[in-house]
Design an enzyme around this catalytic site. Structure first.
Site, mmCIF file in Angstrom:
data_model
loop_
_atom_site.group_PDB
_atom_site.id
_atom_site.type_symbol
_atom_site.label_atom_id
_atom_site.label_comp_id
_atom_site.label_asym_id
_atom_site.label_seq_id
_atom_site.Cartn_x
_atom_site.Cartn_y
_atom_site.Cartn_z
ATOM 1 N N PRO A 89 0.806 -1.227 0.000
ATOM 2 C CA PRO A 89 0.000 0.000 0.000
ATOM 3 C C PRO A 89 0.839 1.278 0.000
ATOM 4 O O PRO A 89 0.343 2.337 -0.357
ATOM 5 C CB PRO A 89 -0.826 -0.104 1.294
ATOM 6 C CG PRO A 89 -0.816 -1.552 1.648
ATOM 7 C CD PRO A 89 0.506 -2.068 1.178
ATOM 8 N N GLU A 116 1.238 -8.157 8.638
ATOM 9 C CA GLU A 116 1.290 -6.726 8.919
ATOM 10 C C GLU A 116 2.217 -5.977 7.958
ATOM 11 O O GLU A 116 2.069 -4.776 7.757
ATOM 12 C CB GLU A 116 1.764 -6.502 10.364
ATOM 13 C CG GLU A 116 1.658 -5.064 10.846
ATOM 14 C CD GLU A 116 0.218 -4.559 10.887
ATOM 15 O OE1 GLU A 116 0.023 -3.337 10.795
ATOM 16 O OE2 GLU A 116 -0.698 -5.401 11.004
ATOM 17 N N ARG A 154 -0.388 -7.717 -21.664
ATOM 18 C CA ARG A 154 -1.202 -7.393 -22.828
ATOM 19 C C ARG A 154 -0.540 -6.332 -23.719
ATOM 20 O O ARG A 154 -0.946 -6.140 -24.865
ATOM 21 C CB ARG A 154 -2.597 -6.927 -22.400
ATOM 22 C CG ARG A 154 -2.622 -5.610 -21.666
ATOM 23 C CD ARG A 154 -4.001 -5.318 -21.081
ATOM 24 N NE ARG A 154 -5.037 -5.318 -22.095
ATOM 25 C CZ ARG A 154 -5.321 -4.272 -22.862
ATOM 26 N NH1 ARG A 154 -4.609 -3.155 -22.734
ATOM 27 N NH2 ARG A 154 -6.288 -4.331 -23.746
ATOM 28 N N ASP A 169 -6.741 2.443 -25.660
ATOM 29 C CA ASP A 169 -7.398 2.139 -24.404
ATOM 30 C C ASP A 169 -7.496 3.381 -23.526
ATOM 31 O O ASP A 169 -6.728 4.334 -23.687
ATOM 32 C CB ASP A 169 -6.592 1.081 -23.619
ATOM 33 C CG ASP A 169 -6.782 -0.302 -24.186
ATOM 34 O OD1 ASP A 169 -7.749 -0.514 -24.924
ATOM 35 O OD2 ASP A 169 -5.940 -1.172 -23.886
#
Length: 242
Positions: A89, A116, A154, A169
């Site tokens: 994160p 954690e 991709r 895209d």
């Protein structure tokens, strides 16, 4: 491209990597994916990969030994560089631009965390990149790794059937993609815009550009602050705002 993934749950990748575009990319030998259970490299008889944090606190922390050992046991790098990516994160938010950057590499390694967090020595002495797929927390890094791998693979040559598929895209041009329609022309009273059936390619291109700008302006106006628009796009955007 060679991709290695260090995970405590390698079985999670089976369905994703053996389906759709990722499966075809491997069959075409455009990418080789190797998933490693780093619990096998714990170096202790209980196969323990986590321990209590020094200084106290809630949760458990991934130990450095299993991840260092698993990385060192990988086959020698086939290219001049090996990008080692920590999914966490705290990392840089993943974007299409980052996917395009990683797609130029010959070898990528993804480390999927749990508990954690990581022993800080993993972050300081092993990784080259830290990536987050958004401002939220997952149980582990596996889903994030799947997302990044799919986004990168991709973009590799010969993976998509149409070489232009990814070039237009959403986010590839800096804007959200325009709406798409297919047959039938009318469905339950809802019709395809006339311009798309006009055969006038200049008018169609203008409509698509206008719709792309409109969709970006209404849904993600922050993206418009990050790109340089052409004079035509500036004019169209002014009309949309008006």
């Amino acid at each position: 491209m060679n991709i290695h993934i260090l995970s405590l749950f390698p079985e999670m990748f089976t369905g994703v990597f053996n389906s759709s575009i990722l499966k075809k990319a491997q069959e075409k030998n455009e990418v080789a994916i190797n998933v490693v259970n780093f619990r096998d490299y714990s170096g202790n008889k209980h196969h323990q990969v986590d321990d209590y944090p020094y200084g106290g606190g809630a949760g458990m922390v991934l130990k450095p030994e299993p991840i260092f050992n698993a990385l060192e046991a990988l086959p020698p790098s086939q290219g001049p560089t090996r990008r080692i990516i920590l999914l966490c994160p705290q990392g840089e938010r993943f974007t299409q631009k980052k996917a395009e950057e990683l797609a130029l590499e010959e070898e990528l390694v993804f480390i999927c965390g749990h508990y954690e967090g990581y022993d800080e020595r993993i972050r300081e002495h092993l990784v080259t990149d830290e990536i987050s797929i958004g401002d939220f927390v997952l149980t582990g890094g596996e889903l994030a790794a799947m997302t990044v791998v799919d986004s990168v693979v991709r973009l590799l040559p010969n993976v998509l059937g149409n070489a232009e598929s990814h070039e237009k895209d959403s986010f590839s041009t800096g804007l959200l993609e325009h709406p798409h329609y297919t047959r039938p022309v009318e469905f339950r009273g809802f019709k395809v815009p006339d311009v798309l059936m006009s055969g006038n390619h200049a008018a169609i291109d203008r409509w698509r550009k206008e719709q792309s700008l409109k969709r970006t302006f209404t849904r993600r106006p922050d993206l418009l602050e990050q790109i340089i628009l052409t004079s035509e796009e500036e004019r169209l955007l002014k009309e949309i705002k008006g």
